[in-house]
Design a protein around this motif. Structure first.
Motif, short mmCIF file in Angstrom:
data_model
loop_
_atom_site.label_atom_id
_atom_site.label_comp_id
_atom_site.label_asym_id
_atom_site.label_seq_id
_atom_site.Cartn_x
_atom_site.Cartn_y
_atom_site.Cartn_z
N ILE A 18 0.83 -1.20 0.00
CA ILE A 18 0.00 0.00 0.00
C ILE A 18 0.87 1.26 0.00
O ILE A 18 0.63 2.19 -0.77
CB ILE A 18 -0.95 -0.01 1.22
CG1 ILE A 18 -1.92 -1.20 1.11
CG2 ILE A 18 -1.72 1.31 1.30
CD1 ILE A 18 -2.83 -1.35 2.31
N VAL A 261 -5.24 -7.86 9.66
CA VAL A 261 -4.75 -7.73 8.28
C VAL A 261 -4.68 -9.10 7.60
O VAL A 261 -5.02 -9.23 6.42
CB VAL A 261 -3.38 -7.04 8.26
CG1 VAL A 261 -2.73 -7.14 6.88
CG2 VAL A 261 -3.53 -5.57 8.66
N ARG A 264 -8.20 -10.27 6.77
CA ARG A 264 -8.87 -9.41 5.78
C ARG A 264 -7.92 -9.04 4.64
O ARG A 264 -8.11 -8.04 3.96
CB ARG A 264 -9.35 -8.12 6.47
CG ARG A 264 -10.39 -8.35 7.56
CD ARG A 264 -11.69 -8.87 6.97
NE ARG A 264 -12.72 -9.03 7.99
CZ ARG A 264 -13.06 -10.18 8.54
NH1 ARG A 264 -12.41 -11.29 8.17
NH2 ARG A 264 -14.01 -10.26 9.44
N THR A 267 -9.53 -8.49 1.08
CA THR A 267 -10.33 -7.26 1.01
C THR A 267 -9.41 -6.04 0.96
O THR A 267 -9.62 -5.13 0.14
CB THR A 267 -11.26 -7.16 2.23
OG1 THR A 267 -12.10 -8.32 2.28
CG2 THR A 267 -12.13 -5.92 2.15
N ILE A 268 -8.42 -6.00 1.81
CA ILE A 268 -7.49 -4.86 1.84
C ILE A 268 -6.77 -4.73 0.50
O ILE A 268 -6.66 -3.63 -0.05
CB ILE A 268 -6.48 -5.04 2.99
CG1 ILE A 268 -7.18 -4.95 4.34
CG2 ILE A 268 -5.36 -3.99 2.91
CD1 ILE A 268 -6.32 -5.37 5.51
N TYR A 269 -6.33 -5.84 -0.01
CA TYR A 269 -5.58 -5.81 -1.27
C TYR A 269 -6.46 -5.33 -2.42
O TYR A 269 -6.05 -4.48 -3.23
CB TYR A 269 -5.02 -7.20 -1.56
CG TYR A 269 -4.30 -7.26 -2.88
CD1 TYR A 269 -3.04 -6.70 -3.02
CD2 TYR A 269 -4.89 -7.84 -3.99
CE1 TYR A 269 -2.38 -6.74 -4.23
CE2 TYR A 269 -4.25 -7.88 -5.20
CZ TYR A 269 -2.99 -7.33 -5.32
OH TYR A 269 -2.35 -7.35 -6.52
N HIS A 272 -7.56 -1.31 -1.94
CA HIS A 272 -6.69 -0.18 -1.66
C HIS A 272 -6.37 0.62 -2.92
O HIS A 272 -6.27 1.85 -2.87
CB HIS A 272 -5.39 -0.65 -0.98
CG HIS A 272 -4.34 -1.16 -1.91
ND1 HIS A 272 -4.28 -2.46 -2.34
CD2 HIS A 272 -3.28 -0.53 -2.50
CE1 HIS A 272 -3.25 -2.61 -3.15
NE2 HIS A 272 -2.61 -1.46 -3.27
N PHE A 304 -5.27 4.23 4.14
CA PHE A 304 -5.46 3.25 5.20
C PHE A 304 -6.80 3.43 5.90
O PHE A 304 -7.49 2.45 6.23
CB PHE A 304 -4.32 3.33 6.21
CG PHE A 304 -3.10 2.55 5.82
CD1 PHE A 304 -3.10 1.16 5.91
CD2 PHE A 304 -1.95 3.18 5.37
CE1 PHE A 304 -1.98 0.43 5.55
CE2 PHE A 304 -0.83 2.46 5.01
CZ PHE A 304 -0.84 1.08 5.10
N VAL A 307 -9.60 2.24 3.45
CA VAL A 307 -9.57 0.78 3.35
C VAL A 307 -10.11 0.16 4.64
O VAL A 307 -10.83 -0.85 4.60
CB VAL A 307 -8.14 0.29 3.06
CG1 VAL A 307 -8.05 -1.22 3.23
CG2 VAL A 307 -7.74 0.67 1.64
N GLY A 308 -9.78 0.78 5.77
CA GLY A 308 -10.30 0.28 7.04
C GLY A 308 -11.81 0.33 7.09
O GLY A 308 -12.46 -0.62 7.56
N THR A 311 -13.19 -2.37 4.85
CA THR A 311 -12.95 -3.66 5.47
C THR A 311 -13.97 -3.94 6.57
O THR A 311 -14.47 -5.06 6.71
CB THR A 311 -11.53 -3.72 6.04
OG1 THR A 311 -10.59 -3.52 4.98
CG2 THR A 311 -11.25 -5.07 6.69
N GLY A 315 -15.59 -6.87 4.95
CA GLY A 315 -14.55 -7.85 5.22
C GLY A 315 -15.09 -9.19 5.70
O GLY A 315 -14.45 -10.23 5.51
#
Length: 368
Positions: A18, A261, A264, A267-269, A272, A304, A307-308, A311, A315
């Protein structure tokens, strides 16, 4: 079995991906070749699954991989169709991306990370055969992807399709994950491992310096240098992996962050990059230069944060795909037997949790 050290590596790799996508700092790819590390971790876990379940592991891995992609497609495919993308049968690739699914001009950039899922999908499908070959001829199977890449880069096989080039570039890391699972890397003596890693790093580094790409010494612009440099890195971080990371548990916040992380990661990938693309012009509009430290720091924090939020919202799909009880924020305390009996629920404590390991899904970050 996976341990918290592997989870920590994946956590660091995703964070690094990220930050790289926001800042574009080529040095980050050399300091921590996240893509290859994550493919190696995925290969190790895939080998473990094949050992336990045989070819049935492929179906389970795909079941955990695809639902989060489908959620992304539900949002972005209609948006791209409404903004000019042609409706063709290739749209179905968003359901099973064995090739790059279609996208319009803005979608191609915001969803550029989908190539990783394409490669991951092919690697999973190829793993039963590769694992069979690895058990019978481990050294030759390990070398095969690198020899393929050398043949392509040297012009011996210039017409190689993109998928084969990706096998040459990243399937070697996946196979090193097989070697990690088999204990081969751990059994290498220091007299062999360190000189081998040094030779690979020197060879890869020399190739990178001699063949700089449009972004300078960025591993993403140099396939052969990337493969060699990353192999050296993987040999060290997996071949000399510590027996444990007990210190991680002493920081409850950091320990929980690593768990979240990992649980999830997909989802994060997936989400972002759209935020990275969207925030670049917005930060400039309010007067923060996207290339100055303040502007970059603000973008990193905003990405971040966004994305949070995503998620938190979706997520839980990863829990459903993994057939776990959905959680808003993973890694909370395991319900006690008494509480479970009071609510009529059956308490199941995963073996990984008992052993201090997380039950996260392997996912690697691409183009980074």
């Amino acid at each position: 079995m996976r341990n918290r050290y592997l989870d920590l590596l994946r956590f660091l790799a995703i964070v690094r991906v990220i930050v790289y996508h926001v800042t574009g700092y080529a040095t980050l790819t050399l300091v921590f070749p996240a893509m290859s590390v994550m493919f190696a971790l995925a290969g190790s876990l895939m080998a473990a699954s094949l050992t336990r379940s045989g070819p049935a592991a492929v179906g389970r891995r795909l079941r955990r991989l695809l639902p989060s992609l489908w959620v992304l497609a539900v949002v972005f495919v209609p948006a791209m169709l409404l903004s000019g993308m042609a409706l063709t049968p290739r749209v179905l690739l968003w359901l099973f991306p064995i090739a790059d699914p279609p996208a319009n001009n803005w979608g191609a950039l915001a969803l550029s990370i989908i190539w990783y899922l394409r490669d991951y999908l092919w690697f999973v499908l190829a793993s039963p055969v590769a694992f069979w070959l690895f058990r019978r001829a481990p050294l030759l199977t390990l070398l095969a992807p690198y020899l393929l890449l050398v043949a392509i880069e040297a012009g011996i096989y210039p017409a190689a399709p993109p998928v084969l080039r990706e096998f040459g570039l990243y399937f070697g890391a996946w196979m090193l994950g097989f070697a990690h699972h088999a204990g081969m890397l751990r059994r290498l003596s220091g007299w062999l491992l360190y000189p081998l890693a040094l030779a690979l790093a020197v060879g890869g580094g020399a190739w990178i310096v001699g063949h700089p790409g449009p972004r300078g010494y960025d591993l993403n612009d140099n396939h052969l240098g990337n493969a060699l440099w990353s192999a050296a890195f993987i040999l060290i971080v997996l071949g000399r992996a510590p027996s444990g990371v007990g210190w991680l548990g002493r920081s409850r916040l950091f320990d929980r962050a690593v768990t979240v992380v990992n649980r999830r990661a997909l989802t994060i990938y997936l989400w972002h990059m759209p935020f990275v693309v969207a925030l670049t012009p917005l930060v400039s509009v309010v007067g923060w230069s996207p290339r100055q430290p303040v502007g970059l720091a603000i973008r990193v924090l905003l990405v971040f944060a966004l994305v949070g939020l995503v998620t938190l919202a979706i997520g839980w799909v990863e829990d459903v795909a993994a057939r776990r009880r959905p959680e808003l924020i993973p890694g909370g305390p395991v319900p006690s037997a008494g509480a479970a009996e009071a609510t009529g629920e059956r308490t199941v404590v995963p073996a990984q949790r008992v052993a201090g390991e997380s039950a996260s899904v392997e996912i690697n970050a691409g183009g980074s």
